[in-house]
Design an enzyme around this catalytic site. Sequence first.
Site, mmCIF file in Angstrom:
data_model
loop_
_atom_site.group_PDB
_atom_site.id
_atom_site.type_symbol
_atom_site.label_atom_id
_atom_site.label_comp_id
_atom_site.label_asym_id
_atom_site.label_seq_id
_atom_site.Cartn_x
_atom_site.Cartn_y
_atom_site.Cartn_z
ATOM 1 N N HIS A 205 0.800 -1.232 0.000
ATOM 2 C CA HIS A 205 0.000 0.000 0.000
ATOM 3 C C HIS A 205 0.830 1.279 0.000
ATOM 4 O O HIS A 205 0.277 2.375 -0.069
ATOM 5 C CB HIS A 205 -0.957 0.020 1.188
ATOM 6 C CG HIS A 205 -0.266 0.322 2.490
ATOM 7 N ND1 HIS A 205 0.487 -0.608 3.160
ATOM 8 C CD2 HIS A 205 -0.202 1.451 3.224
ATOM 9 C CE1 HIS A 205 0.989 -0.068 4.253
ATOM 10 N NE2 HIS A 205 0.588 1.190 4.323
HETATM 11 C C1 UD1 Z 1 -1.881 5.648 6.022
HETATM 12 C C2 UD1 Z 1 -0.538 6.075 6.636
HETATM 13 C C3 UD1 Z 1 0.471 4.964 6.470
HETATM 14 C C4 UD1 Z 1 -0.061 3.646 6.989
HETATM 15 C C5 UD1 Z 1 -1.403 3.356 6.338
HETATM 16 C C6 UD1 Z 1 -1.994 2.080 6.862
HETATM 17 C C7 UD1 Z 1 0.032 8.463 6.505
HETATM 18 C C8 UD1 Z 1 0.892 9.447 5.839
HETATM 19 N N1 UD1 Z 1 -0.006 7.236 5.951
HETATM 20 O O1 UD1 Z 1 -1.674 5.488 4.629
HETATM 21 O O2 UD1 Z 1 1.645 5.286 7.184
HETATM 22 O O3 UD1 Z 1 0.867 2.628 6.712
HETATM 23 O O4 UD1 Z 1 -2.290 4.438 6.610
HETATM 24 O O5 UD1 Z 1 -3.189 1.767 6.223
HETATM 25 O O6 UD1 Z 1 -0.598 8.773 7.491
HETATM 26 N N2 UD1 Z 1 -9.056 5.373 1.977
HETATM 27 C C9 UD1 Z 1 -10.283 4.755 1.935
HETATM 28 N N3 UD1 Z 1 -10.880 4.418 3.125
HETATM 29 C C10 UD1 Z 1 -10.305 4.660 4.334
HETATM 30 C C11 UD1 Z 1 -9.061 5.300 4.353
HETATM 31 C C12 UD1 Z 1 -8.437 5.641 3.184
HETATM 32 O O7 UD1 Z 1 -10.840 4.522 0.879
HETATM 33 O O8 UD1 Z 1 -10.900 4.304 5.366
HETATM 34 C C13 UD1 Z 1 -8.392 5.697 0.703
HETATM 35 C C14 UD1 Z 1 -8.647 7.108 0.251
HETATM 36 O O9 UD1 Z 1 -8.737 7.099 -1.123
HETATM 37 C C15 UD1 Z 1 -7.383 7.835 0.636
HETATM 38 C C16 UD1 Z 1 -6.332 6.757 0.497
HETATM 39 O O10 UD1 Z 1 -6.991 5.538 0.859
HETATM 40 O O11 UD1 Z 1 -7.159 8.930 -0.155
HETATM 41 C C17 UD1 Z 1 -5.143 6.954 1.381
HETATM 42 O O12 UD1 Z 1 -5.519 7.120 2.739
HETATM 43 P P1 UD1 Z 1 -4.556 7.925 3.748
HETATM 44 O O13 UD1 Z 1 -5.097 7.862 5.130
HETATM 45 O O14 UD1 Z 1 -4.263 9.264 3.195
HETATM 46 O O15 UD1 Z 1 -3.199 7.131 3.672
HETATM 47 P P2 UD1 Z 1 -2.886 5.558 3.622
HETATM 48 O O16 UD1 Z 1 -2.365 5.230 2.280
HETATM 49 O O17 UD1 Z 1 -4.044 4.767 4.141
#
Ligand code: UD1
Length: 362
Positions: A205
């Site tokens: 991821h």
């Molecule tokens: C975040 C953390 C990362 C961790 C990961 C675990 C940061 C910078 N990154 O990354 O260190 O390893 O979580 O999962 O804080 N999204 C959904 N549903 C959700 C959450 C996210 O669809 O419940 C999608 C959205 O499109 C979002 C993308 O995932 O834009 C990324 O989510 P985000 O929280 O920004 O970062 P992660 O890649 O999940």
Amino acid sequence: MEIVHVVGARPNFMKAAPAMAALSKRGIAQTLVHTGQHYDANMSDVFFQQLGMPAPDVNLEVGSGSHAVQTADVMVRLESVLLERRPSWVVVYGDVNSTLAAALVCAKLRLRVAHVEAGLRSGDRSMPEEINRLVTDQVADLLFTPSIDGNENLTREGVASEKTHLVGNVMIDTLTRLLPLAVEGQGHKGVSRWRDHRYTLVTLHRPSNVDDPALLGQFIEVLSELSAEMSVLFPVHPRTRKQIERVVMPKATENLHLMDPLGYMEFLALQSKAALVITDSGGIQEETTFLGIPCLTVRDNTERPVTVTIGTNILVGQDSNRLRNEAWRIFRGGVKKGGVPPFWDGKASERIAEIFAATEVT
Ligand code: UD1
């Protein structure tokens, strides 16, 4: 004494659960704030249920956004909660954007902040998490490290040693508590059918691995090749799911199983019986080391070096050829033997609770 815990993303939950339980045994009043960084039921709610955590007292509902937007939204919304409560301590976990945002708010309000999983460093500032770790540790008043390298890094960065405590790995507290139940309950939805199979378990991821469709395509090609040997189970993070839509899928995918994200118990059950785990997650490098399961990490570096020096972890870089070669070596029996790092014994949260109790007395 009132402690406010701030969590936001999936890897925070299994760290906060044991810390809260240990503090609650000592009768310390606690409030749980969820920033809402992760909000899907299978990225958040299921963990609260399975880990036996109380529902959050406050949800800031920040959701997704650019780093600046997400961090700023947590800061603005958390500030008013903390101003109202003025807790004795705020506890933050790990290295996600919610961790950094909460630590900054506390530093500005002059509220004491404790960082659980402090001191880890990859040395790679292109990772957002590395920036989050560096800044959080600079402003934290109490720093709990999972391994001795954490203390060494903090000393090098000028953090006073009185603030730093080697307590061990809180995530392993949760793992040791729930492993017997997870293995017993292999009938969990979507997992029981793999009970008697030999399989490889995959998670990818990191933006650096999944945001470029060409690179992600190369990894998926290798996974499809490996699935000729054994089933490849791949619970797909929402970020990766979006990117996979842009990838040209290989022909042979009947044994490569893309799944929705799994709950903690289901994932632990699968992990504990896997022939091989391929990942770019931080926490999974640690869990496989504890479980003695071979792990190939698709990154050039790790902030958890003990998983390589002591544990079963091998860094293959962002290199699909190396990934392929190392996986086949493991399939043919070339498994790296590993041990468990000191203080990864299920008692890290107890040590944290003890330190808080002593801090309040002095
Ligand atoms: C975040 C953390 C990362 C961790 C990961 C675990 C940061 C910078 N990154 O990354 O260190 O390893 O979580 O999962 O804080 N999204 C959904 N549903 C959700 C959450 C996210 O669809 O419940 C999608 C959205 O499109 C979002 C993308 O995932 O834009 C990324 O989510 P985000 O929280 O920004 O970062 P992660 O890649 O999940």
